[in-house]
Scaffold this active site. Structure first.
Site, PDB file in Angstrom:
ATOM      1  N   THR A  16       0.826  -1.208   0.000  1.00 30.46           N
ATOM      2  CA  THR A  16       0.000   0.000   0.000  1.00 30.46           C
ATOM      3  C   THR A  16       0.860   1.258   0.000  1.00 30.46           C
ATOM      4  O   THR A  16       0.686   2.154  -0.839  1.00 30.46           O
ATOM      5  CB  THR A  16      -0.903  -0.010   1.258  1.00 30.46           C
ATOM      6  N   VAL A  17       1.785   1.346   0.950  1.00 31.53           N
ATOM      7  CA  VAL A  17       2.574   2.577   1.090  1.00 31.53           C
ATOM      8  C   VAL A  17       3.604   2.698  -0.034  1.00 31.53           C
ATOM      9  O   VAL A  17       3.838   3.791  -0.573  1.00 31.53           O
ATOM     10  CB  VAL A  17       3.250   2.636   2.488  1.00 31.53           C
ATOM     11  N   ARG A  48       6.843  -9.375  -3.388  1.00 32.98           N
ATOM     12  CA  ARG A  48       6.944 -10.805  -3.052  1.00 32.98           C
ATOM     13  C   ARG A  48       6.521 -11.645  -4.266  1.00 32.98           C
ATOM     14  O   ARG A  48       7.076 -12.708  -4.510  1.00 32.98           O
ATOM     15  CB  ARG A  48       6.045 -11.144  -1.875  1.00 32.98           C
ATOM     16  N   GLU A 132       9.765   9.460   9.391  1.00 30.36           N
ATOM     17  CA  GLU A 132       8.522  10.206   9.674  1.00 30.36           C
ATOM     18  C   GLU A 132       7.285   9.314   9.568  1.00 30.36           C
ATOM     19  O   GLU A 132       6.334   9.436  10.351  1.00 30.36           O
ATOM     20  CB  GLU A 132       8.399  11.378   8.676  1.00 30.36           C
ATOM     21  N   VAL A 135       5.463   6.740  12.606  1.00 32.39           N
ATOM     22  CA  VAL A 135       4.525   7.073  13.688  1.00 32.39           C
ATOM     23  C   VAL A 135       3.404   7.942  13.138  1.00 32.39           C
ATOM     24  O   VAL A 135       3.655   9.004  12.555  1.00 32.39           O
ATOM     25  CB  VAL A 135       5.231   7.825  14.849  1.00 32.39           C
ATOM     26  N   GLY A 190      -9.960  -3.890   5.456  1.00 29.65           N
ATOM     27  CA  GLY A 190      -8.503  -3.977   5.300  1.00 29.65           C
ATOM     28  C   GLY A 190      -7.739  -3.132   6.315  1.00 29.65           C
ATOM     29  O   GLY A 190      -6.562  -2.830   6.136  1.00 29.65           O
ATOM     30  N   GLU A 193      -4.079  -5.237  10.760  1.00 27.06           N
ATOM     31  CA  GLU A 193      -2.792  -5.815  10.333  1.00 27.06           C
ATOM     32  C   GLU A 193      -2.943  -7.331  10.183  1.00 27.06           C
ATOM     33  O   GLU A 193      -3.771  -7.944  10.883  1.00 27.06           O
ATOM     34  CB  GLU A 193      -1.711  -5.558  11.395  1.00 27.06           C
ATOM     35  N   LYS A 208       5.193   2.695  18.403  1.00 29.87           N
ATOM     36  CA  LYS A 208       5.218   4.134  18.097  1.00 29.87           C
ATOM     37  C   LYS A 208       5.548   4.945  19.353  1.00 29.87           C
ATOM     38  O   LYS A 208       6.305   5.925  19.292  1.00 29.87           O
ATOM     39  CB  LYS A 208       3.869   4.550  17.510  1.00 29.87           C
ATOM     40  N   GLY A 307      -2.892   4.472   6.021  1.00 24.23           N
ATOM     41  CA  GLY A 307      -3.484   4.567   4.678  1.00 24.23           C
ATOM     42  C   GLY A 307      -2.456   4.995   3.656  1.00 24.23           C
ATOM     43  O   GLY A 307      -1.425   5.592   3.981  1.00 24.23           O
TER      44      GLY A 307
HETATM   45  N1  HSE Z   1      -2.315  -0.767  11.944  1.00 23.84           N
HETATM   46  C1  HSE Z   1      -1.892   0.581  12.069  1.00 23.84           C
HETATM   47  C2  HSE Z   1      -3.052   1.408  12.597  1.00 23.84           C
HETATM   48  C3  HSE Z   1      -1.425   1.099  10.744  1.00 23.84           C
HETATM   49  O1  HSE Z   1      -4.186   0.900  12.628  1.00 23.84           O
HETATM   50  O2  HSE Z   1      -2.860   2.525  13.010  1.00 23.84           O
HETATM   51  C4  HSE Z   1      -0.490   2.256  10.843  1.00 23.84           C
HETATM   52  O3  HSE Z   1       0.618   1.985  11.609  1.00 23.84           O
END
Ligand code: HSE
Length: 441
Positions: A16-17, A48, A132, A135, A190, A193, A208, A307
């Site tokens: 995603t990121v 992957r 950055e 967190v 989604g 995790e 974090k 996101g």
């Molecule tokens: N699973 C994390 C959350 C994603 O819900 O904040 C971002 O770290």
């Protein structure tokens, strides 16, 4: 006209990121030329599986399953480690530093476990390790803490650092929906995790909080020295009881520092947050972090903590900073390192606060008195009490709040209560967040 210099970005992990970073780097190509005077080009990415469908389409020859080949590629100048996990990411990061390449990461678990080693390795190699996006996704908390608020010391930093658990609690609160029902929806959307425990048991938020604790106080707190609890035991009954107390239950990360005693404490736990705090009003998948600095007072940042777009925005802000550093422009201040004689984790006896307790007990004469006596034996004084009978089960739910006590005493009290005759299950304990709370003097 002179040809512009080109810097090429390699992305390890095209999830995603990773895809978001590629997309926004490409779409804003002309902006990089304008503000940096160079061409900044996403060039290769590792995956992957080569066959998976992706929302961001790239030429097939830029993808590889071999992350190392990107790190080792002499044409790649900057590495984005967006692969997640710990061991492979650590190895690739160290390898990048050895090659003299700066690394940008969103990997909070890696920094939490190996930050000390990785920052030292980056410093030794003379390259930047920028984080950055690790967190609170799109909220620029690292830069604010490290640069904008550099004139401050921080007795308190706290807030919502996990969007998934905040989404679950908000829907339980607003709709009276059950934990399991909302968790199902969160999975479908989604949000959760793949290792659900990271979101539900407070571990992601703890990673974090450890990073923020390090930035603010120069100390890596080991997770075993932190209180880490999740949201699984929060019931709709607790959310209503909290409302009666003019609070909302939120999963918060709390980093406190006593400058008198040189203690620092880190905890992630569900807490009753007074309704007038911005953090109590931060709902849904949003994150919110409140920083209380000795110079500025309190600053609160809220926004999207996860996101594709918000997190990619933070990755790109780091890429731009890294390029500015490569061009000899200002770098952020050095990270702090304190020694144990300067600051250490606060022992539980030193951390004080008030608590919320819910007990399921046999509904019989003298039961409440026994509970109160058990708490008194541990020097825990009651502030409020309410009891709701459940006639069908001949049981009752007792909800108590305590006056100020310390974490050590309440821990002993809970152990005794669990064993007390007539107490049917392990008591539910939440902290009552007090912005003026303290580490005991
Ligand atoms: N699973 C994390 C959350 C994603 O819900 O904040 C971002 O770290």
């Amino acid at each position: 006209m002179n040809e512009l210099k080109t810097l090429r970005v390699g992305i390890l992990g095209f999830g995603t990121v990773g895809q978001g970073t590629w997309k926004h780097l490409s779409e804003n190509e002309s902006a990089w030329e304008r503000i940096l005077g160079i061409r900044l080009v996403p060039t290769r990415a590792s995956v992957r599986s080569l066959n998976k469908e992706r929302t961001v389409s790239v030429a097939s020859n830029v993808l590889t399953v071999d992350s190392r080949s990107i790190v080792d590629d002499p044409d790649i100048d900057i590495i984005c480690e967006l692969i997640g996990g710990v061991e492979e990411a650590r190895e690739l990061t160290l390898r990048s530093f050895e090659q003299g390449k700066p690394v940008i990461t969103a990997n909070k678990a890696l920094i939490c476990e190996h930050g000390d080693e990785l920052f030292k390795a980056a410093e030794k190699a003379g390259v930047r390790y920028a984080f950055e996006a690790s967190v609170a996704g799109g909220i620029p908390i690292i830069k604010v803490l490290r640069e904008s608020l550099v004139a401050n010391e921080f007795p308190l930093i706290y807030g919502i650092m996990n969007g998934t658990s905040n989404y679950i609690l908000t829907r339980m609160e607003n709709e009276g929906a059950s934990f399991d029902e909302v968790l199902g929806d969160a999975r479908e959307l989604g949000y959760v995790e793949s290792d659900e425990s990271l979101d539900l048991d407070g571990v992601d938020a703890a990673h974090k909080a450890v990073i923020l604790g390090y930035l603010a106080h120069g100390m890596w707190i080991n997770l075993k020295d932190a209180t880490v609890e999740g949201i699984r035991r929060i019931s709709n009954e607790d959310l209503s009881a909290a409302r009666e107390l003019d609070c909302k239950i939120k999963l918060i990360g709390v980093i406190r520092r006593s400058f008198d005693k040189n203690f620092v404490s880190i905890g992630v736990y569900p807490a009753l947050v007074p309704m007038n705090e911005t953090i109590a009003q931060t709902d849904g998948v949003f994150n919110g972090i409140s920083l209380t600095g000795t110079v500025v007072g309190t600053v609160v940042l809220t926004g999207r903590g996860a996101g594709q777009d918000p997190t990619a925005g933070s990755v790109i802000s780091d890429i731009v900073d890294v390029v500015k550093g490569m061009q000899g422009q200002a770098s952020p201040p050095k990270l702090l390192h304190v020694t144990p004689d300067e600051c250490e984790p606060a022992p539980l006896r030193e951390i004080s606060g008030s608590f919320y307790l819910r007990l399921s007990v046999d509904d019989r004469p003298g039961q409440l008195a026994k509970v109160a006596e058990c708490l008194a034996d541990h020097d825990v004084s009651l502030a409020t009490v309410s009891q709701t009978p459940n006639d069908e089960k001949q049981s009752a739910s007792i909800i108590l709040t305590t006056h100020q006590t310390n974490e050590h005493s309440i821990g002993l009290a809970i152990n005794s209560l669990e064993k007390l005759d007539g107490v049917k299950e392990k008591p539910v304990l939440f902290r009552m967040f007090d912005p003026n709370g303290f580490i005991e003097k």
